[in-house]
Design an enzyme around this catalytic site. Sequence first.
Site, short mmCIF file in Angstrom:
data_model
loop_
_atom_site.label_atom_id
_atom_site.label_comp_id
_atom_site.label_asym_id
_atom_site.label_seq_id
_atom_site.Cartn_x
_atom_site.Cartn_y
_atom_site.Cartn_z
N ASP A 136 -13.69 1.21 22.28
CA ASP A 136 -13.29 0.06 22.81
C ASP A 136 -13.98 -1.31 22.50
O ASP A 136 -15.37 -1.22 22.62
CB ASP A 136 -13.49 0.00 24.61
CG ASP A 136 -13.04 -1.18 25.24
OD1 ASP A 136 -13.07 -2.30 24.60
OD2 ASP A 136 -12.84 -0.99 26.61
N HIS A 137 -13.58 -2.18 21.81
CA HIS A 137 -14.37 -3.34 21.02
C HIS A 137 -14.80 -4.05 21.97
O HIS A 137 -15.53 -4.93 21.48
CB HIS A 137 -13.20 -3.78 19.91
CG HIS A 137 -14.21 -4.32 18.63
ND1 HIS A 137 -15.43 -4.64 18.52
CD2 HIS A 137 -13.60 -4.84 17.67
CE1 HIS A 137 -15.67 -4.84 17.53
NE2 HIS A 137 -14.52 -4.98 16.83
N ARG A 138 -14.40 -4.00 23.37
CA ARG A 138 -15.00 -5.01 24.17
C ARG A 138 -16.42 -4.40 24.48
O ARG A 138 -17.39 -5.33 24.90
CB ARG A 138 -14.39 -4.99 25.53
CG ARG A 138 -13.03 -5.62 25.46
CD ARG A 138 -12.16 -5.41 26.57
NE ARG A 138 -12.17 -4.05 26.96
CZ ARG A 138 -11.59 -3.47 28.26
NH1 ARG A 138 -11.03 -4.38 29.04
NH2 ARG A 138 -11.54 -2.16 28.53
#
Length: 497
Positions: free
Chosen positions: A467-469
């Site tokens: 998850d790039h968040r």
Amino acid sequence: MTMTAGTANAQRFREFKMPDVGEGLTEAEILKWYVQPGDTVTDGQAVCEVETAKAAVELPIPYDGVVHELRFGEGVTVDVGTVIISVDTDPGAGPAEAPAASGAQEAAAADSEEDAEPQGRQAVLVGYGAAPSSTKRRARKAQAGVPAQPEPASAGLQAELNGRPAPAPMAAPVAEDAPTAPASVAPAVSAAGAGRPLAKPPVRKLAKDLGIDLATVVPTGPDGTITRDDVHAAVGRAAAPAAPSEAATPVAGAPAVPGVVDTAARERRVPVKGVRKATAQAMVASAFTAPHVTEFITVDVTRTMKLVQELKQDPDLAGLRVNPLLLVAKAFLVAIKRHPEVNASWDEANQEIVYKDYINLGIAAATPRGLIVPNIKDAGAKTLPQLAEELGELVATAREGKTSPAAMSGGTVTITNVGVFGVDTGTPILNPGESAILAFGAVKLQPWVHKGKVKARQVTTLALSFDHRLIDGELGSKLLADVAAVLERPKRLITWG
């Protein structure tokens, strides 16, 4: 104090409702009944097996007595809170009138698409506790001119045990030459409700899901009731090609198209439900909520494969499941310990990142009911023998279809072993609520530069989606590189672990 007959009946005949397992589930399919009417049951005895959207579980009855009625047959999907079985808790008291009206009331409540208030305490399933139901319903308003009509319990029982839905709690249309029923048995039907197709709530739900208008379905059940088979037959007719008279007229003189084959008769339509339905919904939600990034690395795992063979001979691991996946899991856990900030989740509601000091390691498992992801609780704190033991139990339980919903909740990261299918790698989708998923590809003998020379080495490809968040490119790259480093030189399990 004087007790009325109705009150006595209510206390004598106890109704068991489809319980809420506390995992946000709203319905379950009855797979198998273990009891039949007339069987004696005791408190805690499993009476049926049901399949929720997550797993198959057994339901224990919370009463002592004799089974009076099974409200639904096998293969029927029932909403949480709906009565599925009634028990005579005082069979020695002689014949008594069972509360037949409650069956019709439950069917009417299940048929309503509006919300209604939950009733009573739900039972506890085997292996986990119940939680207060989050489903709220409003009572459906009575239609003008249509009094409620109770359905005899015996009619519902006989129909369900024969594999057919029981008649819906309303009056069936009467033919012109048929004798008129007494007003007390068949109340008048208003113009607004006249001609409404007869079908049980699960059948109505099936028709709605498949986009079928019940008014167009030909009923074959008793008293003109529409069955599940009738709905599926209607789907087949809708999918069938148009009749020759309805088909477009070919252009005069145009040659016939060779090789045209009628494929409708060779297609099967299966309702999406249970585990597969839940998986589809979860994957869509994950793919379009969390921004996925996937990175790949190819690594020489020759030393790891040798270590697997040595561990199989280790007395401390005797009788345990020792395979390459075990060491991949351990390498993943060690890498996460070196980069603990990857073990987190995104709280959209509060706009917070939740960092976790525990690692619940999910293992994707393919089962006949679909893909499930049970997880090993607090896997990061377990020794290699403990991890091997729990991994073996997890796989065995999943294959038997006995994984509980509790075992599939609370995961933080996941491993999917696509290599067992001979696949090199893939781009895995995150399990909802988790930060990363590692795909372990097939181990193959390949030419590899080792100590300055080209040699045949055992090589695999790893893919990490995150998850790039939560995880930026640098952190994700370091995590994947560390997993590969441990697998290339497994002695790092000691120095890094």
